[in-house]
Design an enzyme around this catalytic site. Structure first.
Site, PDB file in Angstrom:
ATOM      1  N   LYS A  35       0.808  -1.228   0.000  1.00 22.93           N
ATOM      2  CA  LYS A  35       0.000   0.000   0.000  1.00 22.93           C
ATOM      3  C   LYS A  35       0.842   1.279   0.000  1.00 22.93           C
ATOM      4  O   LYS A  35       0.529   2.228  -0.700  1.00 22.93           O
ATOM      5  CB  LYS A  35      -0.904   0.029   1.237  1.00 22.93           C
ATOM      6  CG  LYS A  35      -2.180  -0.758   1.119  1.00 22.93           C
ATOM      7  CD  LYS A  35      -3.008  -0.558   2.382  1.00 22.93           C
ATOM      8  CE  LYS A  35      -4.399  -1.103   2.246  1.00 22.93           C
ATOM      9  NZ  LYS A  35      -5.233  -0.823   3.406  1.00 22.93           N
TER      10      LYS A  35
ATOM     11  N   ASP B 244     -10.299   3.540   1.580  1.00 22.09           N
ATOM     12  CA  ASP B 244     -10.589   3.218   2.990  1.00 22.09           C
ATOM     13  C   ASP B 244     -11.229   4.431   3.667  1.00 22.09           C
ATOM     14  O   ASP B 244     -12.111   4.294   4.529  1.00 22.09           O
ATOM     15  CB  ASP B 244      -9.292   2.859   3.743  1.00 22.09           C
ATOM     16  CG  ASP B 244      -8.853   1.430   3.460  1.00 22.09           C
ATOM     17  OD1 ASP B 244      -9.683   0.617   3.015  1.00 22.09           O
ATOM     18  OD2 ASP B 244      -7.661   1.125   3.681  1.00 22.09           O
TER      19      ASP B 244
END
Ligand code: NAP
Length: 290
Positions: free
Chosen positions: A73, A109
């Site tokens: 990520k 997210d």
């Protein structure tokens, strides 16, 4: 599930390592099936040492987009041609769109956290929040709170206190929001901090399957009736932390809504279609409880 792929079936997927416990293939393939979209979401299990080559392969194979998970990520930020404000400030990309070889990075997210907490916005604004964790998910939580909720203070509690301090300083500078306190796990006085918090969030991996009897807060009487307790853990849907919080009267939120809504945002970026979130959420809850 209907499994009829064609020569023009578009490929999307999940890039990470390990990924065998992810629910993302289930979520996205179910959404494609419900909407009858000609896409397939594949697991792309890639180790760090192969990341650069894998990205070349993704472009060469015209894979339309992919989710990114541990351990790529943060690294992905340096590989995309452009990144959204959320991804840039959080320092992590969880969604990439491949537009004819140009890679665009997003952090959805943040959207999942926002959707989960929006119904409680009035209670969060100008009140205290205590957040456990200082990893990638905690960064997205802090960004969302500071950008959309402006609590009176965010207490960051982490096993490695230095990481909490680092986040405090980082977001202080990036978001012009300086109401942070950093704590190590359970110093003297943390019970008072918890009791003074309207919202308590667990963004650590404690309590996640298979360690389902663990809980980040084991103090008794830590929760109260008018508190909201949000555990990012989604497997099990009712973590030990949420069981305790519920028994002490708090409102409890698990990580399933966040998981589905972050997926919904990624799905929209790839396909241009709205995910049927209610149907996917019901399907996922049944799938997890099997
Ligand atoms: P991460 O970057 O690896 O961070 C893990 C965090 O947990 C760190 O703060 C770490 O503390 C803490 N931690 C780990 N083991 C611990 C222990 N035994 N005792 C105390 N603290 C411990 O992971 P992440 O990506 O932020 O993910 C964190 C959690 O959020 C995971 O459970 C993940 O599944 C969940 N999540 C949910 C969603 C969703 O959609 N619902 C999305 C993303 C993540 P140290 O700094 O001291 O190591």
């Amino acid at each position: 599930m209907k499994n009829l792929f064609h020569t023009n079936t578009k490929i999307i997927g999940l890039l990470g390592h390990p990924i065998k416990h992810s629910f993302s293939p289930f979520i996205h393939n179910l959404a494609c099936q419900i909407l009858e979209l000609d896409y397939v979401y594949l697991p792309l299990d890639v180790m760090s040492s192969s990341l650069k080559n894998a990205l070349k392969g993704i472009v060469a194979l015209n894979i339309k987009g992919f989710n990114v998970t541990i351990p790529h990520k943060e690294k992905m930020l340096s590989y995309v041609h452009q990144s959204s404000e959320e991804a840039t400030i959080c320092g992590a990309v969880n969604t990439v769109v491949n537009d004819m070889g140009k890679l665009y990075g997003y952090n959805t997210d943040v959207y999942g956290i926002l959707e989960t907490l929006l119904p409680y916005k009035d209670e969060i604004i100008n009140n205290e929040v205590t957040l456990f964790g200082a990893g990638g998910a905690a960064r997205s939580v802090i960004y969302t709170l500071a950008r959309h909720f402006r609590p009176s203070r965010i207490n960051i509690v982490n096993r490695t206190e230095q990481r909490a301090e680092t986040l405090k300083e980082y977001f202080n500078e990036k978001m012009k929001y300086d109401n942070f306190m950093a704590y190590e796990l359970f110093p003297h006085g943390l019970l008072e901090v918890l009791r003074g918090s309207k919202l308590i969030i667990n963004a650590t991996s404690v309590g996640m399957y298979p360690e389902i009897d663990d809980t980040i807060i084991s103090l008794s009487n830590a929760f109260q009736k008018d508190q909201i307790v949000f555990d990012l853990v989604y497997n099990p849907p009712k973590s030990q932390l949420l069981k305790i919080a519920e028994s002490e009267g708090a409102v409890t939120l698990n990580g399933i809504k966040m998981l589905v809504y972050q997926g919904a945002k990624s799905f929209e970026l790839w396909t241009g279609q709205e995910m049927p979130v209610d149907k996917v959420m019901t399907g996922l809850e049944n799938y997890i409880s099997i």
